[in-house]
Design a protein around this motif. Structure first.
Motif, mmCIF file in Angstrom:
data_model
loop_
_atom_site.group_PDB
_atom_site.id
_atom_site.type_symbol
_atom_site.label_atom_id
_atom_site.label_comp_id
_atom_site.label_asym_id
_atom_site.label_seq_id
_atom_site.Cartn_x
_atom_site.Cartn_y
_atom_site.Cartn_z
ATOM 1 N N ALA A 64 0.823 -1.209 0.000
ATOM 2 C CA ALA A 64 0.000 0.000 0.000
ATOM 3 C C ALA A 64 0.861 1.265 0.000
ATOM 4 C CB ALA A 64 -0.927 -0.013 1.208
ATOM 5 N N ILE A 65 1.851 1.295 0.875
ATOM 6 C CA ILE A 65 2.652 2.525 0.983
ATOM 7 C C ILE A 65 3.465 2.743 -0.294
ATOM 8 C CG2 ILE A 65 4.491 3.694 2.289
ATOM 9 C CD1 ILE A 65 3.393 2.279 4.820
ATOM 10 N N ALA A 66 4.072 1.656 -0.792
ATOM 11 C CA ALA A 66 4.890 1.785 -2.014
ATOM 12 C C ALA A 66 4.037 2.267 -3.190
ATOM 13 C CB ALA A 66 5.537 0.440 -2.330
ATOM 14 N N LEU A 67 2.834 1.727 -3.331
ATOM 15 C CA LEU A 67 1.973 2.145 -4.454
ATOM 16 C C LEU A 67 1.501 3.587 -4.273
ATOM 17 C CD1 LEU A 67 -0.242 -1.048 -4.811
ATOM 18 C CD2 LEU A 67 1.393 -0.204 -6.495
ATOM 19 N N GLY A 68 1.144 3.918 -3.040
ATOM 20 C CA GLY A 68 0.659 5.274 -2.756
ATOM 21 C C GLY A 68 1.737 6.317 -2.973
ATOM 22 N N LEU A 81 5.407 10.232 9.243
ATOM 23 C CA LEU A 81 4.381 9.196 9.458
ATOM 24 C C LEU A 81 3.065 9.589 8.771
ATOM 25 C CD1 LEU A 81 3.504 6.524 10.811
ATOM 26 C CD2 LEU A 81 2.865 7.852 12.818
ATOM 27 N N SER A 82 2.685 10.861 8.894
ATOM 28 C CA SER A 82 1.396 11.271 8.304
ATOM 29 C C SER A 82 1.420 11.144 6.774
ATOM 30 C CB SER A 82 1.056 12.704 8.718
ATOM 31 O OG SER A 82 2.085 13.566 8.274
ATOM 32 N N GLU A 83 2.585 11.367 6.161
ATOM 33 C CA GLU A 83 2.676 11.217 4.697
ATOM 34 C C GLU A 83 2.620 9.740 4.297
ATOM 35 O OE1 GLU A 83 5.344 15.059 3.312
ATOM 36 O OE2 GLU A 83 6.345 13.421 4.381
ATOM 37 N N LYS A 84 3.272 8.892 5.124
ATOM 38 C CA LYS A 84 3.201 7.442 4.849
ATOM 39 C C LYS A 84 1.751 6.982 4.939
ATOM 40 C CE LYS A 84 7.605 5.611 6.374
ATOM 41 N NZ LYS A 84 8.312 5.010 7.477
ATOM 42 N N GLN A 85 1.020 7.557 5.911
ATOM 43 C CA GLN A 85 -0.373 7.147 6.098
ATOM 44 C C GLN A 85 -1.236 7.611 4.936
ATOM 45 O OE1 GLN A 85 -0.624 8.542 10.268
ATOM 46 N NE2 GLN A 85 -0.877 6.382 10.787
ATOM 47 N N ALA A 86 -0.916 8.801 4.417
ATOM 48 C CA ALA A 86 -1.648 9.291 3.232
ATOM 49 C C ALA A 86 -1.336 8.391 2.045
ATOM 50 C CB ALA A 86 -1.253 10.736 2.941
ATOM 51 N N ALA A 87 -0.062 7.975 1.935
ATOM 52 C CA ALA A 87 0.334 7.073 0.842
ATOM 53 C C ALA A 87 -0.395 5.740 0.982
ATOM 54 C CB ALA A 87 1.849 6.872 0.858
ATOM 55 N N ALA A 88 -0.468 5.224 2.221
ATOM 56 C CA ALA A 88 -1.148 3.939 2.445
ATOM 57 C C ALA A 88 -2.623 4.033 2.066
ATOM 58 C CB ALA A 88 -1.008 3.523 3.907
ATOM 59 N N ASP A 149 -2.643 0.749 8.053
ATOM 60 C CA ASP A 149 -1.565 1.730 8.229
ATOM 61 C C ASP A 149 -2.070 3.162 8.368
ATOM 62 O OD1 ASP A 149 0.693 -0.071 7.866
ATOM 63 O OD2 ASP A 149 0.096 -0.201 5.780
ATOM 64 N N THR A 150 -3.243 3.446 7.836
ATOM 65 C CA THR A 150 -3.691 4.848 7.766
ATOM 66 C C THR A 150 -3.961 5.463 9.128
ATOM 67 O OG1 THR A 150 -5.930 4.033 7.479
ATOM 68 C CG2 THR A 150 -4.732 4.594 5.484
ATOM 69 N N VAL A 151 -4.302 4.649 10.103
ATOM 70 C CA VAL A 151 -4.640 5.224 11.406
ATOM 71 C C VAL A 151 -3.747 4.714 12.547
ATOM 72 C CG1 VAL A 151 -7.051 5.785 10.898
ATOM 73 C CG2 VAL A 151 -6.472 3.490 11.655
ATOM 74 N N ALA A 152 -2.846 3.782 12.228
ATOM 75 C CA ALA A 152 -1.995 3.225 13.294
ATOM 76 C C ALA A 152 -1.030 4.299 13.805
ATOM 77 C CB ALA A 152 -1.212 2.043 12.737
ATOM 78 N N THR A 153 -0.785 4.306 15.099
ATOM 79 C CA THR A 153 0.218 5.240 15.601
ATOM 80 C C THR A 153 1.550 4.501 15.688
ATOM 81 O OG1 THR A 153 -0.265 4.650 17.872
ATOM 82 C CG2 THR A 153 -1.448 6.555 16.985
ATOM 83 N N ARG A 154 2.632 5.266 15.699
ATOM 84 C CA ARG A 154 3.961 4.652 15.637
ATOM 85 C C ARG A 154 4.148 3.590 16.733
ATOM 86 N NH1 ARG A 154 7.775 7.452 12.837
ATOM 87 N NH2 ARG A 154 6.798 9.423 13.333
#
Ligand code: GLU
Length: 270
Positions: A64-68, A81-88, A149-154
């Protein structure tokens, strides 16, 4: 396509329920950042073979993250982290679409399950996740699982799908977990660096010696590496599930594995 002469790999041929974990480095083409369509198609062919042999399959799919990242043109940045979550969030839709379109072509239904740490580590939620997985299998639907991944916290995320897949295997009472990776198994040291590296075919006990081997071996996949694979092996084997690490980059890798292809196996604690 590989011809199937005989099934030589005892654990897969004896297994009824199999969890298959595919890493981002396999499902996403690193050059384009898009789905590796022909690879997914070939894996689906292998899965059809297993289903015809009365196996139940659950897939834990990264990507998900790689594609996003490529969808949002974020490839060449180190992400917050917030950008990774947007990517996911963006990539997960593409990932689900890819699986759906390939399975649809062979008349197989699949369903998406996104889980957070608390869905698997809190008893009530875990039991509910288990019930959903088992209902999907009963209905002949292949669960396609990823971390939410979109809502998980670190602090409260798995972060790597090796351990997530191991928890799923435990929860679903799978017989075997196959980690399809960019390395063909466990070596005593990094085979890319040391010509003395010894391949370890079978591991009965995850001793500190085995853990040290993992520390010395790198794998290029996104969040995992040999260390997360050993952590996954501890979780899976403690839950009575065998774990295999095998190279998955080439097409029809799963069939090659079934036909005796190279792999390391961590034996379940029974
Ligand atoms: N859940 C992450 C994703 O779909 C992958 C984690 C991993 O690479 O193990 O991008």
């Amino acid at each position: 396509m590989v011809s199937i002469k005989s099934i030589q790999l005892d654990s897969i041929s004896n297994a009824k329920r199999i969890v298959l974990k595919v890493g981002s480095a396999l499902i996403v083409n690193p050059k384009t950042g898009n789905i590796n369509e022909s690879w997914v198609k070939s894996l689906v062919q292998d899965i059809v073979f297993l289903l015809k042999n009365n196996k139940e399959i659950l897939i834990v799919s990264s990507g998900a993250i790689a594609l996003g990242k490529s969808e949002l043109n974020l490839q060449n940045k180190s992400l917050k982290l917030s950008e990774k979550q947007a990517a996911a969030a963006t990539g997960q839709i593409l990932l689900a679409k890819a699986w759906k379109s390939k399975f649809e072509k062979v008349n197989i239904k699949c369903g998406q399950i996104l889980v957070g740490h608390s869905d698997l580590e809190t008893r009530r939620n875990a039991m509910n996740t288990r019930a959903t997985l088992s209902t999907l299998l009963k209905l002949k639907v292949i669960p396609i699982i990823n971390e939410n991944d979109t809502v998980a916290t670190r602090e409260i995320r798995y972060g790597d799908n090796d351990q997530l897949a191991a928890r799923i295997a435990q929860l679903a009472e799978a017989d075997i977990l196959v980690l399809l990776s960019d390395i063909d198994g466990l070596y005593s040291e990094d085979p890319k660096i040391s010509p003395k590296a010894k391949f370890i075919k079978e591991i009965e006990d995850i001793s500190s010696e085995i853990e040290n081997m993992a520390r010395n071996t790198k794998s290029n996949i996104a969040s995992g590496g040999m260390i997360t694979k050993i952590k996954a092996a501890k979780i899976a084997t403690a839950g009575g599930c065998n774990l295999i690490i095998a190279h998955g980059k080439n097409k029809n890798s799963l069939l090659k594995l079934i036909n005796g292809g190279k792999h390391s196996i961590f034996k379940a604690n029974l």
